[in-house]
Structure formats: structure tokens, C-alpha cells
Design a protein around this motif. Structure first.
Motif, PDB file in Angstrom:
ATOM      1  N   ASN A  16     -19.039  51.869  33.477  1.00 41.96           N
ATOM      2  CA  ASN A  16     -18.147  52.489  32.503  1.00 41.96           C
ATOM      3  C   ASN A  16     -18.173  51.661  31.226  1.00 41.96           C
ATOM      4  N   ALA A  17     -17.490  52.124  30.225  1.00 43.92           N
ATOM      5  CA  ALA A  17     -17.378  51.376  28.972  1.00 43.92           C
ATOM      6  C   ALA A  17     -16.067  51.760  28.307  1.00 43.92           C
ATOM      7  N   TRP A  18     -15.595  50.885  27.430  1.00 41.18           N
ATOM      8  CA  TRP A  18     -14.327  51.126  26.731  1.00 41.18           C
ATOM      9  C   TRP A  18     -14.428  50.578  25.310  1.00 41.18           C
ATOM     10  N   GLY A  19     -14.135  51.421  24.353  1.00 38.46           N
ATOM     11  CA  GLY A  19     -14.084  50.980  22.964  1.00 38.46           C
ATOM     12  C   GLY A  19     -12.712  50.422  22.644  1.00 38.46           C
ATOM     13  N   VAL A  20     -12.651  49.146  22.293  1.00 39.75           N
ATOM     14  CA  VAL A  20     -11.364  48.483  22.029  1.00 39.75           C
ATOM     15  C   VAL A  20     -10.999  48.747  20.571  1.00 39.75           C
ATOM     16  N   ASN A  21     -10.537  49.954  20.314  1.00 41.45           N
ATOM     17  CA  ASN A  21     -10.392  50.412  18.943  1.00 41.45           C
ATOM     18  C   ASN A  21      -9.040  50.088  18.312  1.00 41.45           C
ATOM     19  N   THR A  22      -8.184  49.392  19.059  1.00 37.68           N
ATOM     20  CA  THR A  22      -6.924  48.936  18.468  1.00 37.68           C
ATOM     21  C   THR A  22      -7.087  47.595  17.778  1.00 37.68           C
ATOM     22  N   GLY A  23      -8.222  46.905  18.025  1.00 37.76           N
ATOM     23  CA  GLY A  23      -8.412  45.580  17.458  1.00 37.76           C
ATOM     24  C   GLY A  23      -7.729  44.491  18.263  1.00 37.76           C
ATOM     25  N   GLU A  24      -7.057  44.858  19.353  1.00 35.95           N
ATOM     26  CA  GLU A  24      -6.466  43.879  20.252  1.00 35.95           C
ATOM     27  C   GLU A  24      -6.569  44.398  21.672  1.00 35.95           C
ATOM     28  N   THR A  25      -6.362  43.509  22.653  1.00 36.72           N
ATOM     29  CA  THR A  25      -6.672  43.841  24.041  1.00 36.72           C
ATOM     30  C   THR A  25      -5.575  44.611  24.761  1.00 36.72           C
ATOM     31  N   SER A  26      -4.460  44.881  24.099  1.00 36.64           N
ATOM     32  CA  SER A  26      -3.374  45.578  24.780  1.00 36.64           C
ATOM     33  C   SER A  26      -3.787  46.962  25.248  1.00 36.64           C
ATOM     34  N   ASN A  27      -4.598  47.666  24.456  1.00 31.45           N
ATOM     35  CA  ASN A  27      -5.000  49.021  24.827  1.00 31.45           C
ATOM     36  C   ASN A  27      -5.862  49.047  26.091  1.00 31.45           C
ATOM     37  N   PRO A  28      -6.961  48.293  26.178  1.00 30.63           N
ATOM     38  CA  PRO A  28      -7.728  48.335  27.420  1.00 30.63           C
ATOM     39  C   PRO A  28      -6.987  47.738  28.614  1.00 30.63           C
ATOM     40  N   LEU A  29      -6.170  46.711  28.380  1.00 26.12           N
ATOM     41  CA  LEU A  29      -5.391  46.153  29.488  1.00 26.12           C
ATOM     42  C   LEU A  29      -4.431  47.204  30.041  1.00 26.12           C
ATOM     43  N   GLY A  30      -3.802  47.961  29.155  1.00 26.42           N
ATOM     44  CA  GLY A  30      -2.877  48.989  29.605  1.00 26.42           C
ATOM     45  C   GLY A  30      -3.561  50.172  30.245  1.00 26.42           C
ATOM     46  N   ALA A  31      -4.760  50.521  29.761  1.00 31.33           N
ATOM     47  CA  ALA A  31      -5.444  51.713  30.258  1.00 31.33           C
ATOM     48  C   ALA A  31      -6.347  51.439  31.453  1.00 31.33           C
ATOM     49  N   ILE A  32      -7.031  50.293  31.453  1.00 30.68           N
ATOM     50  CA  ILE A  32      -8.045  50.007  32.476  1.00 30.68           C
ATOM     51  C   ILE A  32      -7.541  49.075  33.571  1.00 30.68           C
ATOM     52  N   ALA A  33      -6.707  48.087  33.192  1.00 33.28           N
ATOM     53  CA  ALA A  33      -6.338  47.023  34.131  1.00 33.28           C
ATOM     54  C   ALA A  33      -4.984  47.232  34.789  1.00 33.28           C
ATOM     55  N   THR A  68      -1.900  48.894  36.793  1.00 36.19           N
ATOM     56  CA  THR A  68      -1.861  49.759  37.974  1.00 36.19           C
ATOM     57  C   THR A  68      -1.742  51.215  37.562  1.00 36.19           C
ATOM     58  N   TYR A  69      -2.541  52.072  38.184  1.00 39.51           N
ATOM     59  CA  TYR A  69      -2.558  53.495  37.849  1.00 39.51           C
ATOM     60  C   TYR A  69      -1.177  54.107  38.054  1.00 39.51           C
ATOM     61  N   ASP A  70      -0.648  54.683  36.993  1.00 37.71           N
ATOM     62  CA  ASP A  70       0.672  55.323  37.047  1.00 37.71           C
ATOM     63  C   ASP A  70       0.667  56.466  36.035  1.00 37.71           C
ATOM     64  N   ARG A  71       0.388  57.651  36.512  1.00 37.13           N
ATOM     65  CA  ARG A  71       0.224  58.789  35.617  1.00 37.13           C
ATOM     66  C   ARG A  71       1.479  59.063  34.804  1.00 37.13           C
ATOM     67  N   GLU A  72       2.624  58.899  35.402  1.00 35.45           N
ATOM     68  CA  GLU A  72       3.866  59.227  34.705  1.00 35.45           C
ATOM     69  C   GLU A  72       4.137  58.278  33.544  1.00 35.45           C
ATOM     70  N   SER A  73       3.871  56.998  33.715  1.00 36.98           N
ATOM     71  CA  SER A  73       4.146  56.031  32.656  1.00 36.98           C
ATOM     72  C   SER A  73       3.023  55.980  31.622  1.00 36.98           C
ATOM     73  N   GLY A  74       1.849  56.530  31.972  1.00 35.22           N
ATOM     74  CA  GLY A  74       0.714  56.464  31.058  1.00 35.22           C
ATOM     75  C   GLY A  74      -0.074  55.176  31.182  1.00 35.22           C
ATOM     76  N   LEU A  75       0.297  54.289  32.087  1.00 34.37           N
ATOM     77  CA  LEU A  75      -0.449  53.055  32.303  1.00 34.37           C
ATOM     78  C   LEU A  75      -1.538  53.281  33.353  1.00 34.37           C
ATOM     79  N   GLY A  76      -2.655  52.592  33.171  1.00 37.63           N
ATOM     80  CA  GLY A  76      -3.729  52.673  34.144  1.00 37.63           C
ATOM     81  C   GLY A  76      -4.443  54.002  34.201  1.00 37.63           C
ATOM     82  N   VAL A  77      -4.333  54.820  33.145  1.00 32.64           N
ATOM     83  CA  VAL A  77      -4.915  56.166  33.209  1.00 32.64           C
ATOM     84  C   VAL A  77      -6.440  56.139  33.261  1.00 32.64           C
ATOM     85  N   ALA A  78      -7.060  55.044  32.815  1.00 34.51           N
ATOM     86  CA  ALA A  78      -8.513  54.918  32.893  1.00 34.51           C
ATOM     87  C   ALA A  78      -8.926  53.871  33.927  1.00 34.51           C
TER      88      ALA A  78
END
Length: 528
Positions: free
Chosen positions: A421-438, A440-450
Motif C-alpha cells: 500500500n502507499a499513503w500520501g502524507v499531504n497534511t505536512g505532518e504525521t497526524s493524518n497517516p497515524l490517525g488513518a493507518i495506525a 485502531t479501526y473504528d468506523r464511527e470515530s473515523g480513526l483507522g479507516v485505512a
């Protein structure tokens, strides 16, 4: 399918910088721009599935309140300015002179409908990660929008840039309505003229566009996954510009006389993910083909062994032919939220074999690696190369690659065991990939969706959640760095490299390369 259709706390600037055409354009520029795209968009629905091909195409048709410029900095879009009222309230002044391509005026209600749809639309790869912090939205008039967040959200502007704005009249439209073109009505610089799924997207200039007049009356985005075919189209004059040029074609382009290369380092991290959810792995067996009693990828020592067995320098040198930078984390060292303590994994086949033996697999096992073959630069070749590397440490490895249109949905559903897989870190900081990829998957909260491997670490989750509501940059950076250390030392994913993006074009064509790797007709220029 073939259709033919007719800065925080401050005030934003007034011009749509990220959508401004090149200054060298003249009135005599050719009326049609033909771009060869490496990967297909899978839908015209701007809220269905968040990936680069979909988002890039959608950006031509649908605007957002905030736009990202080439360096992923937030700039005014449909919101001409904004102010932070307090830690949880933001007020946006919307452009009063904007109409949708069908002539309908744009108002705050359209923005509210768009955010609601992006949040609630059922999807395996949702945009909810960008809307999860929004508690409420209020139209304080047709062109003033008040957003209240659940907690302080330092990344709200960047998150808003990910949500494309639709007309409120299509709030109940289905994905099929967007794919058919009926609901593909936006305020962007182009309108949809033709959608041939997996083949091309044809765009015509939007006569109602609020921004600067674009020089192209028509843009044809031709989907040409095969690199040889893309290059052949450019050399033959059938295309004006192509993306994702492999290194082996560079000399041919330079020697052509009428073409040139355009390159830039991207924010995209290429990595392998691991199934860490199932007790019995889907694509792993013993050496006789029988199911294993437990999933070996849940063992840290196995993940470490797999990562150590990958010769990243060889991939950069031989597969990528130098057009990549070895990665240790989501961004190169020095990037916001990175840790100076993390270094690239050292290739060590001997240690990898020892770790497998310690984990109870002295003779290895069988595994199938999965990946796309038309989405990332040399993606199929990377999967094949890593399969050979794992075989050398005693793991019987088979590589299976497939077109992105087939791969994306299966990856989102966490079907695979070890996969690219791959992820473009387009926020300029690591919060976006950490929240989306790392996280825990939680569809309701929007965390871990990737988080397709379903990695889960409660301590990391707590750090990410706290960082996402910390307005102090220094403290947020410290927490993100700590979360990064947790993920990569745990081999939650195995980072490979950051891509260097390369385009090729006619010599009179220019392009401002983007960190997000998007190929946008709005950024194409032409010299005399």
C-alpha cells in the motif's frame, strides 16, 4: 461504462492560489489538453472512496472550502477567509459570486450537505476521518458558515480541503447518479463531458467557473496503466503529458528532442501492511499447504523478520532506478511528527532467519504477497522483488498483483495477509497517516479507516487522539513522534521508500509538481 453528457488564527488570502493557471498561458494555447494517467479513478462520486486517483479527478469538477497548494499548504477555496473564534469555533466567509455548473448559486447550505454526506455515506474507505471532529455546522447567512469542533482541532483546515462540495439539490443522489453524470455538478473549473470507466474522463471548461478563465476548452484524462503504452502515446503525439514515468524510459525521453522530464519528491510513503486481526491467516499456510493453527503475522518477531529480509537499497537502486528515498517512517527525518530515533530497517537475512526460528518457524511457511500493478510507481515489480527476498530466508513466497480497480476494494476490506500500500502524507505532518493507518479501526470515530491490516495499540491510540486536539505545535509534534516510534518499532507496517514523481511532456508544457502527486490540468502551463 460510457457516458456522453452535455493559517490557524488568521485570515485567509483572497485568491485561489492552488487553482491558478500558469502565468505564461496565452489566448492562442491549444484548446485540448491530453494527459496520460497511470491509474483509473473508480468512481465519479466525490465522497465514496478516498484515494489519489478519485480525489484528483474530483478536484477538476468539485471545489472544496479550503484547497492545498503544491506544498500542501492550506489556501482559500470556496471559503475566501476564516477566523478562529475560540478553540472550538471557526467562522468561514464564503465566496458570494459562485455558481454550480448548472447555474445554481453556491451557499453555506451546500457545504453543510456535503460534510454530512461525506460523513454518513456507507463506504469501506470513507472520508469520515476528515469530518470526525466536527460537532455542528450552522449557516449564519447564505455565505457565512460556523463550524464547531468537538475539541480543539489544529488540522481542521487541511481536513476541510479533502471534502468536495456538491449541490444541496443532490444530497440524496446515489453513487450511480454521480457515475452516470446526473449528479456530477460542481463549482470547479471543469464539467464532466464523458466518463468511460477505466478508459478516459473527458472534461469541458465550466462556463460558470468563479475563478480565472482556464485556457483549455477540453481536457482528456486517458487511463493508460501500461507504462510502455503511455510513453508510446506521448512519442506519437497522441498525448501532451504523461505521469508516473519509470526510470528506464528517462533516457529515451531525453533523446527525443521534443520532450522533457518534470520531477519532484513526493510525500507518498510506500509500505507493506500485515494482517494482524485474524487468528488464522487467509493467505498463509505451512510448507505443505495446510492451514497454520495461528496467524504468524501476529508475532512481532515474524514481522521483524519479514521487514529485515527486504533489501530496501536494492529496491531503490534496481527497481526504482534511484527515483526513491529509503523510508524509516511516514516522512523523512525533520518532518513534523517524525522521530530522530527511527532509522531505516537494516537488511539482515541471517538475523531474519534467526527471528523466524525463535518464533517457531525454523523452516518458514508459505505466503502470498498482494499488490496492485498499475497504481504506484513500479508497484508490481516491488511485490515481485520482495517475494524473491522473502524466499531467500526460507519463506515460500508467491506474488499476486492485479489492477487497482480490483485491488482497492479488496485491500479496503482487509482481505489480504501481507500487501503493498502507499499513503500520501499531504497534511505536512504525521497526524493524518497515524490517525488513518495506525490507529485502531473504528468506523464511527473515523480513526483507522485505512488500517487494512487492523493493527491496534491502545497507547498509540491515546497519543494520536490527544495530539489531534492539541493546538500547541511543539507538544503535538512530541506526541506524534512518540506514536510514530510505537508503530514502526512494533512493525505495524513495514516502510519501504518515498516516491520521486516523474512526468514527461512536450517541451512547451510545464507543470508545478505537487507533494500529493496529483496530476491536475489546472497546474499545467505552456511556454511560447
Amino acid at each position: 461504462m460510457l457516458l456522453r453528457l452535455a493559517g490557524i488564527g488568521g485570515i485567509g488570502l483572497a485568491s485561489p492560489l492552488a487553482l491558478r493557471p500558469h502565468a505564461a498561458w496565452g489566448q492562442d494555447a491549444a484548446s485540448t489538453l491530453r494527459i496520460g494517467m497511470a491509474a483509473p479513478n473508480t468512481t465519479m462520486d466525490p465522497h465514496l472512496q478516498s484515494n489519489a486517483p478519485n480525489n484528483a479527478v474530483a478536484t477538476h469538477i468539485f471545489d472544496s472550502l479550503i484547497v492545498n497548494d503544491e506544498a500542501s499548504r492550506s489556501q482559500p477555496g470556496l471559503a475566501q477567509s476564516w477566523r478562529v473564534v475560540d478553540d472550538t469555533h471557526w467562522e468561514f466567509s464564503l465566496r458570494p459570486d459562485v455558481r454550480f455548473s448548472d447555474g445554481t448559486p453556491f451557499t453555506a447550505e451546500d457545504a453543510i450537505v456535503s460534510f454530512d454526506r461525506a460523513t454518513n455515506l456507507p463506504s469501506t474507505s470513507s472520508f469520515r476521518t476528515y469530518t470526525r471532529s466536527i460537532k455542528s455546522m450552522q449557516a449564519k447567512g447564505p455565505h457565512t458558515l460556523l463550524i464547531e469542533t468537538r475539541a480543539p482541532d489544529p488540522l481542521l483546515l487541511n481536513s476541510l480541503s479533502r471534502i468536495r462540495i456538491i449541490s444541496a439539490k443532490f444530497k440524496d443522489a446515489t453513487t450511480a447518479d454521480y457515475n452516470s453524470g446526473r449528479a456530477a455538478i460542481g463549482t470547479g473549473p471543469f464539467v464532466l463531458a464523458e466518463f468511460a470507466s477505466g478508459s478516459r474522463v473527458t472534461l469541458d471548461r465550466n462556463p460558470n467557473y468563479w475563478g480565472p478563465r482556464l485556457p483549455w476548452s477540453r481536457v482528456v484524462l486517458s487511463i493508460v496503466p501500461a507504462t510502455g503504452a503511455r510513453l508510446a502515446g506521448l512519442l506519437a503525439g497522441d498525448l501532451d503529458m504523461i505521469e508516473a514515468v519509470p526510470a528506464e524510459n528517462e533516457e529515451r525521453i531525453k533523446a527525443s528532442g521534443n520532450l522533457h522530464l518534470i520531477s519532484g519528491i513526493s510525500s507518498r510513503l510506500v509500505y507493506f501492511a500485515f494482517d494482524q486481526e485474524r487468528d488464522q491467516a487467509t493467505f498463509i499456510t505451512d510448507n505443505d499447504g495446510k492451514p497454520l493453527p495461528t496467524n504468524p503475522l501476529k508475532d512481532l518477531r515474524v514481522r521483524q523478520a519479514l521487514s529485515m529480509a527486504i533489501n530496501r537499497q536494492a529496491i531503490v537502486d534496481r527497481v526504482m532506478e534511484g527515483n526513491a528515498v529509503i523510508a524509516s517512517q511516514f516522512l523523512p527525518k525533520g518532518g513534523f511528527g517524525t522521530s530522530p530515533a527511527l532509522a531505516p530497517e537494516t537488511y539482515d537475512a541471517v538475523r531474519a532467519k534467526a527471528l523466524l526460528a525463535e518464533a517457531g518457524y525454523p523452516n518458514g511457511f508459505r505466503i502470498t504477497l498482494h499488490g496492485p500493478n498499475d497504481r504506484y510507481i513500479n508497484d508490481g515489480k516491488i511485490v515481485q522483488a520482495v517475494a524473491q527476498m522473502l524466499t531467500r530466508i526460507g519463506i515460500q513466497t508467491r506474488a499476486e498483483v492485479m489492477p487497482w480497480t480490483a485491488y482497492a476494494g479488496r485491500s479496503d476490506k482487509a482481505e489480504f495477509s501481507m500487501f503493498l500500500n502507499a499513503w500520501g502524507v499531504n497534511t505536512g505532518e504525521t497526524s493524518n497517516p497515524l490517525g488513518a493507518i495506525a490507529a485502531t479501526y473504528d468506523r464511527e470515530s473515523g480513526l483507522g479507516v485505512a488500517n487494512s491490516g487492523r493493527y491496534s495499540n491502545p497507547k498509540l491510540d491515546a497519543l494520536v487522539k490527544q495530539a489531534l486536539r492539541t493546538m500547541d505545535d511543539k507538544e503535538r509534534g512530541r506526541m506524534l513522534a512518540e506514536a510514530s516510534e510505537l508503530l514502526f518499532r512494533d512493525v505495524g507496517i513495514a516502510p519501504l521508500h518515498h516516491e520521486v514523481s516523474i512526468w514527461a511532456a512536450r517541451k512547451n508544457i510545464t507543470y508545478a509538481t505537487r507533494a500529493d502527486q496529483y496530476t491536475l490540468a489546472m497546474g499545467v502551463g505552456q511556454t511560447a
